[in-house]
Design an enzyme around this catalytic site. Structure first.
Site, PDB file in Angstrom:
ATOM      1  N   GLU A 109       0.814  -1.220   0.000  1.00  0.00           N
ATOM      2  CA  GLU A 109       0.000   0.000   0.000  1.00  0.00           C
ATOM      3  C   GLU A 109       0.842   1.263   0.000  1.00  0.00           C
ATOM      4  OE1 GLU A 109      -0.638  -2.682   1.715  1.00  0.00           O
ATOM      5  OE2 GLU A 109      -2.639  -3.281   1.054  1.00  0.00           O
ATOM      6  N   HIS A 126     -11.266  -5.605   8.226  1.00  0.00           N
ATOM      7  CA  HIS A 126     -12.079  -5.423   7.030  1.00  0.00           C
ATOM      8  C   HIS A 126     -13.314  -4.558   7.299  1.00  0.00           C
ATOM      9  CE1 HIS A 126      -9.613  -8.835   5.811  1.00  0.00           C
ATOM     10  NE2 HIS A 126     -10.021  -8.689   4.571  1.00  0.00           N
TER      11      HIS A 126
HETATM   12  C1  LIG Z   1      -1.804  -5.045   4.106  1.00  0.00           C
HETATM   13  C2  LIG Z   1      -2.830  -5.839   3.403  1.00  0.00           C
HETATM   14  N1  LIG Z   1      -3.235  -5.462   2.180  1.00  0.00           N
HETATM   15  C3  LIG Z   1      -4.193  -6.160   1.527  1.00  0.00           C
HETATM   16  C4  LIG Z   1      -4.763  -7.264   2.090  1.00  0.00           C
HETATM   17  C5  LIG Z   1      -5.859  -8.027   1.340  1.00  0.00           C
HETATM   18  N2  LIG Z   1      -5.371  -9.337   0.930  1.00  0.00           N
HETATM   19  C6  LIG Z   1      -5.599 -10.435   1.677  1.00  0.00           C
HETATM   20  S1  LIG Z   1      -4.820 -11.782   1.079  1.00  0.00           S
HETATM   21  C7  LIG Z   1      -4.172 -10.917  -0.214  1.00  0.00           C
HETATM   22  C8  LIG Z   1      -3.265 -11.623  -1.196  1.00  0.00           C
HETATM   23  C9  LIG Z   1      -2.111 -12.243  -0.502  1.00  0.00           C
HETATM   24  O1  LIG Z   1      -1.324 -12.965  -1.403  1.00  0.00           O
HETATM   25  P1  LIG Z   1      -0.125 -13.869  -0.911  1.00  0.00           P
HETATM   26  O2  LIG Z   1       0.753 -13.080  -0.019  1.00  0.00           O
HETATM   27  O3  LIG Z   1       0.486 -14.456  -2.115  1.00  0.00           O
HETATM   28  O4  LIG Z   1      -0.765 -14.985  -0.012  1.00  0.00           O
HETATM   29  P2  LIG Z   1      -1.833 -16.089  -0.420  1.00  0.00           P
HETATM   30  O5  LIG Z   1      -3.184 -15.491  -0.165  1.00  0.00           O
HETATM   31  O6  LIG Z   1      -1.617 -16.428  -1.847  1.00  0.00           O
HETATM   32  O7  LIG Z   1      -1.609 -17.253   0.483  1.00  0.00           O
HETATM   33  C10 LIG Z   1      -4.577  -9.592  -0.157  1.00  0.00           C
HETATM   34  C11 LIG Z   1      -4.218  -8.567  -1.150  1.00  0.00           C
HETATM   35  C12 LIG Z   1      -4.313  -7.624   3.368  1.00  0.00           C
HETATM   36  N3  LIG Z   1      -4.827  -8.687   4.017  1.00  0.00           N
HETATM   37  N4  LIG Z   1      -3.362  -6.902   4.002  1.00  0.00           N
END
Ligand SMILES: Cc1ncc(C[n+]2csc(CCOP(=O)(O)OP(=O)(O)O)c2C)c(N)n1
Ligand SMILES: Cc1ncc(C[n+]2csc(CCOP(=O)(O)OP(=O)(O)O)c2C)c(N)n1
Ligand SMILES: [Mg+2]
Ligand SMILES: [Mg+2]
Lengths: 325, 390, 325, 390
Positions: free
Chosen positions: A60, A129
């Site tokens: 972000e 959220h």
């Molecule tokens: C700081 C933050 N930004 C956005 C989100 C929303 N979000 C939740 S999971 C995700 C994707 C995460 O991807 P990854 O790190 O590859 O983990 P995966 O879900 O694939 O296990 C996002 C953008 C969040 N939880 N925290």
């Protein structure tokens, strides 16, 4: 004329803004191919290309920080923060850079950036959220903060925010995205962005609301009407700057005010409104300004979020307490 | 206990720590150098360049004038004319080398110490003093010389630089093959800054979008009192390898090498080949700022050793030894520096304080009603003291 | 008994806390060899070693985030943020992690962390070195926020904050670090941490202050006394939770309140205090609560910071306006 | 326009992008593998291990039970019993391999998807459901199994892990040579998370203090709708090289290899050799969460290809082919899984909603007077509805 949801209104407004000005860019996590987790940017990457609807790395601060650079280069970035609780990694860039560039440069730099934040609770989500971070941004000079509450405002306000040469924190009540539909007249002339609006006239008590609580306030007014109480409801729409004229006007008529928001009461918008109203309408007030918001605790597990959030009953309870003064 | 242990670990390869400790006194074998501390011209297989005599004399003059800006400002602070000053003493070559490698259409994102780069961009040196005097927060117009405002929050500007570079991509001024059109961004930051999340995120964004940005890090060995070893245990330029773009360590006290490497990196960016990390290996000869007392945390031995690597002295030796400049030249530069010092001194003292009511200006592009009211209230309040003793 | 500055009081308090509890660690930028840019940790690394006084990489989120881990392992980290304006890179860790760990874990996790922040202006510094971020933290449930105003409180409050099992944002008025000396009696029993204190009795107007403005308020009271106006001054000391009892008690006697702080007025602590006081002392108030703070603009260049910050005259002006109601 | 261009740039070496693109379908030559998708045992020069028959059967059982937890929870969400669920389908080997490599004294910092690791740590699977049902935010006691609470803010936990590891250093439980005493931390995160400032700062702190932490990244190729290419243009494990500690890419669908690599990395940490980055190369077979629709952004072809690499199937083939398990064994495991599913189903439905007044509990270690008052007010307010229709 068509009936649209808030999500659709925002989507149409973004599309219109992008059509009108090639400098408008969208950035954020999943805003491209997916169209955003709430589908607010649905279809826009397909139509405007990857250079104008930019899926960003998952960071972000990076999103807002690069948007600052794009704005310096003459673009008008519209940034999506996926959920309210994830704005904080970008907080430094927002309060120290976005908010201060124009002041720092004595007006030589403009920072026409919109930071869209789906905010508020009520969707049964997990931690982070359902936050309501508006007071922190409104406390920060150099930022403008607005909250839309309905589909028509969504359509107009997002375009007005994008057209604004100052940075705007644009709050969208996520609970309302797909809730109610309203008729949109695209040929209408919208009210200016930084104005509040009386959405229901009344004589006994003024209820101030914005974003998700406007609906609550209107329902409360409806219910109170059945009991013979006349509630005036103002949709603040703009949180910074505040548009106090219609508020003072209303308070001078009713003498009683209830403010309701989903943010914590302590140091929430209600505190500022109470302070200003009391200072400016001291002799008109029959009762202190009462505040109905989330309790001063972290957001609880969603199964009890409706207990945590202000609702119709708690607003009515405050109205009654106000009338008892 | 928190010491790192070197050696082989099966499967994970050698622990690089002792092999490439970050603090070799001479920058290590990977250091790109074209002019030795002794003023000897050496050659490099990748980054050699032919410099004209004018260029060489120009570098010398640039560095002398930059140093004078710096010493003059330091003196002004001592005399109470500035609140604080961030000295660049010892970093002249790093800044002039980088600054002179830029083309007009390139754009610079500085920290708070880039006085030499500002000078190269044509920013009036007097304009640099306002911030440190407390009369403004940077009064130059960034768009005039494509030189951004000083940024004090460590690392924040590296993201701005990356975003700006993304804007250049969208404007179609990258990789067109037209040298007057193709542009790049340079982001300045320090060794300490390399630890900030923002800086690392800027590497990620720049790599992901292949943005035309050069990350120019002046590793002056110190972040206030903290040595470079606190920020990294391998040479800093290698950080870039983790993000998939090249990193180079250049002798930051060698203006020729810094120029050559920076301009190659900028050219790479302009041509659409994406980001490069340049570590200018140098030393902060002075205090962190005029309020700092480096004797509390570092050895004077170190300082003495680096004095021998002075960036200006080596160019002077080279010019003299090769008969590229005579006493007249050196005297003329000296005179110019003295004049500049004088101008700065007088100009600084004459910088007017801002008007109290200017507090309300430029918070937004147009003043809001709220601020208008606060302004009026304050105006009336100030007026109430008129004539009276406040 | 010795006369000490605030800087010395804090230094002695930190030393005492480290002597008393081996789990207490200090972390931050330049806190070790240099003893901090304000020398608050002077000599502590020398005496307690590098494992307990930790110079960190230059990354505020990293500092607070690793401190969370140390706290989870049973340590009591005391984090120094070098200047107020540099707390924002750590904001996410503070509001989403530090503040929420205990709640998230239903009390299974304690987060005994102190985040020390030199705050406020008046030292002629450049941008970001004179901020007053307290309202943002006080708005965040799960954080406790205190501000010391004098050497003796500095000595005791830092120890009490370290002993507290909840996270404490500890605000130190940097302008006061080396300003005034006071006698410290190390054998005294300090007031509890989360209490406010009447520091000067009075009958006409109550002035609420904390941190750097306590001195301003006391000077104002002194000056007003010369004109026959009796001002009661309360040093709030704790900003979250607020200790309202002595405030209400005072207001019920005086009927008039002025709040002063260096933070922006809009949504500053004054807003919350005004709202609570008005709600709880509605019939005692002769005038609205008036607020004297920084204007709602970014911090200006330091040559005009004294115009920007509340001072004796602006407090007195507000006192007069209050008395005119 | 934002495409990266490959090729040689003079001085900066080859542009690595096309050489090591992050998305080779098979993980590339650097992938550590001990068991192929076809169930063939292969050997590796660095990370080979002898596994006992019990261990191998144990891995199988662990993965089957983990998958059952996941499919059961997914079904519970479909039936409205959970608000949302973060599926791990396809990542069982990565999680069991990592989870089983831990010793009791080690400590785990999970994301929101580490159900398999939780299971290995002895966390009651039912306890994992509360957060997703919305009745709590993680009800297990982290100190009971040295398994932290799920962290939803991407990457935040990597710093906690590093700090915790620094605490272990201070407690003298690193590098003592006593295997029952020496401890390490494992920090889980995703490929998307690798872009967060916090994660990169955790690399810096861990390297700077040589903290005993293993950064275990499940590169499941996706961060919601964004492919790994958005986050990095070189293989992710190479990120570690920029920070001066080793990185390894292991086949995350191969439980043997994941176990071997993770345990070597943990051992390295316990011995005081500092951090390691492990990239478990795997694939998110399901949706990001139950609210996601992956058909909007990825091709079913991809999915089909990865189905052939199923982490459980290959162990089953190996066990059967080598006569290490018979039908009875597989049936027994299946039965156990069914029982677990049943227990979860019933248990989930029986999870009580929290009491409204619990909102005020545990904001602080002791309730403040302020909250006490809010609580009382709310209590009275709730009481006013008693009997009434609300
Ligand atoms: C700081 C933050 N930004 C956005 C989100 C929303 N979000 C939740 S999971 C995700 C994707 C995460 O991807 P990854 O790190 O590859 O983990 P995966 O879900 O694939 O296990 C996002 C953008 C969040 N939880 N925290
Ligand atoms: C986010 C942030 N944290 C702390 C500071 C205070 N500070 C100013 S300069 C500095 C050291 C910077 O070191 P380095 O990046 O090496 O640059 P140098 O000063 O050596 O040029 C620090 C800690 C700051 N300006 N911003
Ligand atoms: Mg430095
Ligand atoms: Mg992923």
């Amino acid at each position: 004329m068509s009936k649209i949801t808030l999500a659709k209104g925002l989507n149409m407004g973004l599309r219109k803004a992008m059509e009108d000005d090639p400098k408008v860019l969208l950035m954020g996590e999943d805003v491209g191919k997916l169209g955003g987790v709430f589908r607010i940017t649905d279809g826009l990457q397909k139509d405007f290309g990857e250079d104008r609807v930019i899926d960003s790395p998952l960071a972000e601060s990076g999103i807002v920080g690069t948007a600052v650079g794009l704005a310096l280069r003459g673009y008008r970035p519209v940034v999506e923060i996926q959920f309210d609780g994830f704005v904080y990694p970008a907080y430094d860039q927002i309060v120290c850079q976005v908010a201060k560039m124009t002041f720092r440069s004595q007006g030589k730099i403009k920072m026409p950036m919109v930071i869209r934040i789906p905010f508020g609770g009520g969707i049964g989500a997990v931690e982070h959220h359902s936050e309501s971070p508006e007071a922190q941004f409104a406390h920060t000079p150099g930022l403008k903060v607005v909250a839309c509450s309905n589909p028509v405002d969504g359509y107009w306000m997002i375009q007005q925010a994008i057209a604004c040469d100052d940075p705007v924190i644009f709050l969208e009540p996520k609970r309302q995205y797909h809730a109610d539909k309203a008729e949109l007249d695209e040929s209408a002339t919208p009210a200016p962005l930084f104005t509040s609006r009386v959405v229901r006239g009344g004589t006994d008590v003024t209820v101030l609301a914005y974003g998700p609580t406007v609906k609550t306030a209107l329902s409360a007014a409806e219910a109170a009407a059945g009991e013979g109480k006349s509630i005036e409801v103002i949709d603040l729409r703009t949180l910074s700057p505040l548009d106090m004229a219609p508020v003072y006007d209303s308070v001078r008529r009713t003498g009683r005010v209830v403010v309701t928001h989903e943010a914590h009461v302590n140091l929430g918008m209600g505190a500022e409104l109470a302070a200003r109203i009391t200072e400016n309408c001291f002799y008109s007030l029959e009762a202190p300004v009462l505040r109905v918001g989330a309790f001063d605790t972290p957001y609880p597990p969603s199964r009890i979020e409706e207990d945590y959030l202000p609702d119709l009953d708690r607003v009515l309870d405050a109205v009654d307490r106000s009338l008892e003064f | 206990m928190t010491q790192q242990q070197a050696g082989e670990t099966p499967g994970f390869g050698p622990d690089l720590v002792e092999v490439f400790g970050p603090s070799q006194q001479d920058g290590g074998p990977e250091l790109v150098q074209l002019l030795t501390p002794e003023g000897e011209r050496v050659h490099h297989p990748e980054f050699d360049l032919d410099f004209s005599e004018d260029q060489l004399r120009g570098f010398y003059r640039d560095m002398v004038l930059t140093r004078r800006i710096d010493t003059e400002a330091t003196a002004l602070q001592r005399h109470g004319e500035l609140g604080i000053w961030a000295q660049l003493l010892g970093q002249e070559a790093a800044q002039i080398g980088a600054g002179r490698a830029l083309r007009p259409q390139d754009y610079v994102f500085p920290t708070y110490r880039e006085h030499g780069v500002a000078y190269c961009r044509g920013v009036n040196p007097l304009d640099l003093l306002g911030l440190f005097r407390g009369v403004d927060q940077g009064s130059w117009d960034p768009s005039e010389n494509n030189f951004g405002l000083y940024t004090i929050v460590i690392g924040a500007q590296t993201l701005h630089a990356t975003g700006y570079a993304m804007g250049m991509q969208r404007d179609g001024v990258v990789g067109t093959g037209d040298p007057d059109r193709d542009a790049a961004v340079i982001a300045h930051f320090g060794d300490g800054a390399s630890s900030q999340g923002d800086v690392n995120e800027s590497f990620i964004f720049a790599a992901s979008y292949n943005a035309p940005v050069v990350f120019f890090c002046q590793n002056n060995q110190w972040a206030i009192s903290e040595p470079i070893e606190r920020q990294t245990r391998i040479p800093l330029y290698q950080r870039a390898l983790g993000f998939g773009f090249p990193g180079v360590r250049v002798d930051g006290n060698d203006v020729l090498a810094t120029y050559a490497v920076t301009q190659a990196a900028l050219q790479r960016a302009r041509e659409g080949q994406g980001p490069t990390f340049v570590e200018a290996y140098t030393y902060r000869m002075g205090a962190h700022t005029t309020t700092d007392d480096p004797t509390r945390y570092r050895l004077s031995d170190d300082l003495e050793r680096w004095k021998l690597k002075d960036p200006i002295a080596r160019v002077e030796v080279y010019l003299r030894r090769n008969g590229l400049a005579d006493d007249d030249f050196f005297e003329a530069v000296q005179q110019e520096a003295n004049d500049l010092g004088h101008t700065l001194r007088e100009g600084c003292k004459a910088l007017p304080d801002p008007q109290p009511l200017s507090i309300f200006d430029h918070v937004f592009t147009e003043m809001t009603e709220e601020l208008e009211q606060q302004r009026e209230g304050f105006d009336a309040y100030l007026a109430s003291f008129e004539g009276a003793h406040r």
